[in-house]
Every structure is written in C-alpha cells, then in structure tokens.
Motif scaffolding. Sequence first.
Motif, PDB file in Angstrom:
ATOM      1  N   THR A   1       3.841  12.584  -5.514  1.00 38.60           N
ATOM      2  CA  THR A   1       4.993  11.708  -5.756  1.00 38.60           C
ATOM      3  C   THR A   1       4.533  10.405  -6.402  1.00 38.60           C
ATOM      4  OG1 THR A   1       6.139  12.650  -3.858  1.00 38.60           O
ATOM      5  CG2 THR A   1       6.937  10.513  -4.665  1.00 38.60           C
ATOM      6  N   ILE A   2       3.448   9.857  -5.904  1.00 38.32           N
ATOM      7  CA  ILE A   2       2.899   8.625  -6.483  1.00 38.32           C
ATOM      8  C   ILE A   2       2.459   8.877  -7.925  1.00 38.32           C
ATOM      9  CG2 ILE A   2       1.003   6.962  -6.341  1.00 38.32           C
ATOM     10  CD1 ILE A   2       1.113   7.304  -3.289  1.00 38.32           C
ATOM     11  N   PHE A   3       1.828  10.007  -8.185  1.00 38.63           N
ATOM     12  CA  PHE A   3       1.365  10.321  -9.531  1.00 38.63           C
ATOM     13  C   PHE A   3       2.545  10.441 -10.496  1.00 38.63           C
ATOM     14  CE2 PHE A   3      -0.270  13.495 -12.690  1.00 38.63           C
ATOM     15  CZ  PHE A   3      -1.094  12.603 -13.359  1.00 38.63           C
ATOM     16  N   GLU A   4       3.608  11.125 -10.082  1.00 43.33           N
ATOM     17  CA  GLU A   4       4.791  11.270 -10.937  1.00 43.33           C
ATOM     18  C   GLU A   4       5.431   9.909 -11.212  1.00 43.33           C
ATOM     19  OE1 GLU A   4       5.805  13.914 -12.664  1.00 43.33           O
ATOM     20  OE2 GLU A   4       3.997  14.844 -11.848  1.00 43.33           O
ATOM     21  N   PHE A   5       5.502   9.074 -10.188  1.00 44.72           N
ATOM     22  CA  PHE A   5       6.045   7.728 -10.363  1.00 44.72           C
ATOM     23  C   PHE A   5       5.178   6.932 -11.342  1.00 44.72           C
ATOM     24  CE2 PHE A   5       5.960   3.239  -9.033  1.00 44.72           C
ATOM     25  CZ  PHE A   5       7.280   2.906  -9.304  1.00 44.72           C
ATOM     26  N   SER A   6       3.870   7.050 -11.209  1.00 47.34           N
ATOM     27  CA  SER A   6       2.947   6.330 -12.094  1.00 47.34           C
ATOM     28  C   SER A   6       3.119   6.778 -13.542  1.00 47.34           C
ATOM     29  CB  SER A   6       1.500   6.548 -11.655  1.00 47.34           C
ATOM     30  OG  SER A   6       1.300   6.036 -10.366  1.00 47.34           O
ATOM     31  N   LYS A   7       3.269   8.090 -13.763  1.00 45.77           N
ATOM     32  CA  LYS A   7       3.468   8.591 -15.122  1.00 45.77           C
ATOM     33  C   LYS A   7       4.778   8.069 -15.708  1.00 45.77           C
ATOM     34  CE  LYS A   7       3.009  13.039 -14.513  1.00 45.77           C
ATOM     35  NZ  LYS A   7       2.801  14.487 -14.689  1.00 45.77           N
ATOM     36  N   GLU A   8       5.826   8.039 -14.894  1.00 56.72           N
ATOM     37  CA  GLU A   8       7.115   7.534 -15.364  1.00 56.72           C
ATOM     38  C   GLU A   8       7.017   6.053 -15.741  1.00 56.72           C
ATOM     39  OE1 GLU A   8      11.651   6.898 -13.687  1.00 56.72           O
ATOM     40  OE2 GLU A   8      10.356   8.350 -12.701  1.00 56.72           O
ATOM     41  N   CYS A   9       6.299   5.293 -14.920  1.00 58.69           N
ATOM     42  CA  CYS A   9       6.112   3.861 -15.226  1.00 58.69           C
ATOM     43  C   CYS A   9       5.358   3.688 -16.539  1.00 58.69           C
ATOM     44  CB  CYS A   9       5.352   3.169 -14.100  1.00 58.69           C
ATOM     45  SG  CYS A   9       6.306   2.963 -12.596  1.00 58.69           S
TER      46      CYS A   9
ATOM     47  N   ASP B   1       0.827  -1.183   0.000  1.00 58.49           N
ATOM     48  CA  ASP B   1       0.000   0.000   0.000  1.00 58.49           C
ATOM     49  C   ASP B   1       0.873   1.249   0.000  1.00 58.49           C
ATOM     50  OD1 ASP B   1      -2.417  -1.310  -0.041  1.00 58.49           O
ATOM     51  OD2 ASP B   1      -2.545  -1.443   2.124  1.00 58.49           O
ATOM     52  N   GLN B   2       0.374   2.242  -0.677  1.00 60.08           N
ATOM     53  CA  GLN B   2       1.110   3.509  -0.795  1.00 60.08           C
ATOM     54  C   GLN B   2       0.382   4.645  -0.080  1.00 60.08           C
ATOM     55  OE1 GLN B   2       4.134   3.642  -2.528  1.00 60.08           O
ATOM     56  NE2 GLN B   2       3.890   1.433  -2.578  1.00 60.08           N
ATOM     57  N   ASN B   3      -0.528   4.315   0.817  1.00 65.63           N
ATOM     58  CA  ASN B   3      -1.345   5.347   1.457  1.00 65.63           C
ATOM     59  C   ASN B   3      -0.544   6.311   2.324  1.00 65.63           C
ATOM     60  OD1 ASN B   3      -3.595   4.255   0.259  1.00 65.63           O
ATOM     61  ND2 ASN B   3      -4.103   2.979   2.017  1.00 65.63           N
ATOM     62  N   ASP B   4       0.689   5.944   2.673  1.00 63.44           N
ATOM     63  CA  ASP B   4       1.505   6.821   3.506  1.00 63.44           C
ATOM     64  C   ASP B   4       2.397   7.747   2.674  1.00 63.44           C
ATOM     65  OD1 ASP B   4       3.081   4.776   2.515  1.00 63.44           O
ATOM     66  OD2 ASP B   4       4.327   4.651   4.313  1.00 63.44           O
ATOM     67  N   ARG B   5       2.233   7.716   1.343  1.00 65.21           N
ATOM     68  CA  ARG B   5       3.080   8.505   0.452  1.00 65.21           C
ATOM     69  C   ARG B   5       2.348   9.748  -0.041  1.00 65.21           C
ATOM     70  NH1 ARG B   5       6.532   4.135  -1.274  1.00 65.21           N
ATOM     71  NH2 ARG B   5       6.866   3.097   0.703  1.00 65.21           N
ATOM     72  N   ASP B   6       3.124  10.735  -0.440  1.00 64.84           N
ATOM     73  CA  ASP B   6       2.584  11.960  -1.005  1.00 64.84           C
ATOM     74  C   ASP B   6       1.905  11.643  -2.343  1.00 64.84           C
ATOM     75  OD1 ASP B   6       2.328  14.843  -1.515  1.00 64.84           O
ATOM     76  OD2 ASP B   6       3.882  14.466  -3.027  1.00 64.84           O
ATOM     77  N   PRO B   7       0.652  12.047  -2.526  1.00 66.17           N
ATOM     78  CA  PRO B   7      -0.062  11.724  -3.770  1.00 66.17           C
ATOM     79  C   PRO B   7       0.633  12.240  -5.033  1.00 66.17           C
ATOM     80  CG  PRO B   7      -1.603  12.504  -2.116  1.00 66.17           C
ATOM     81  CD  PRO B   7      -0.224  12.696  -1.556  1.00 66.17           C
TER      82      PRO B   7
END
Length: 112
Positions: A9-17, A1-7
């Motif tokens: 940051t998660i969005f940027e990581f998702s776009k890179e993936c 789960d990524q609920n403890d992460r900055d949204p």
Amino acid sequence: DQNDRDPDTIFEFSKECLNSVVKAYGPIIEKHKDDEFTTQQKEWQLMRRGRYVEFNLVYDRGTVFGLKTGGRIESILMSLPETARWEYNNIPEPGTPEAEFLEVCKHPRDWV
C-alpha cells in the motif's frame, strides 16, 4: 512513521505521488527554464541549499543513521548539492520574495 502500514500500500501510494509530481512540476520547469536570474537570486538559492545540507546532516534520520553506523561517507555525501553557501544570520530585505518565502515557512497558511 508508516511502519504499521502494508508495504504494498505504501509503495502504491509512493508511485502515485511520484507520478503526480512529474505531471505537475514538468510544466513549471518548462515555463521557467530560460528565465534570467540575478546574482542575488543565485546567492539566495545557494543559501537555501546550505540549509538543506544542514538539515540533511544534522536532522535527517537516514543520514544520521548512516553516519553513526559506519555507512560509506561518499555515498551519504552524494545526496548533497554540489554547491551551497552559508552566511551567518542572513536576513533578506523586507518585501522581497526571499523575505516573503521565509515568512510563509515560519507562519504557514492553514488550508483546511
């Protein structure tokens, strides 16, 4: 789960993936888009899709949540493949690519 992460940051990581998948997968599709296949290979593909349907409807948290909370069934089922196949206790012939694939799934290589 990524609920403890900055949204963000998660969005940027998702776009890179996503961008990496497109760059890597596009050439593979282009290389094999006209490959011929056998009836046996098509049946195997349909059985793999069936396993995906099984996972999605039984184990996927988002799908299960939607089904248990009155989500629109049509919307939930739209994510499933149009065609799939199920066979009880299907075991591919030893030495076939299908058997090798299952072996890798059951005993993944430790790459690190």
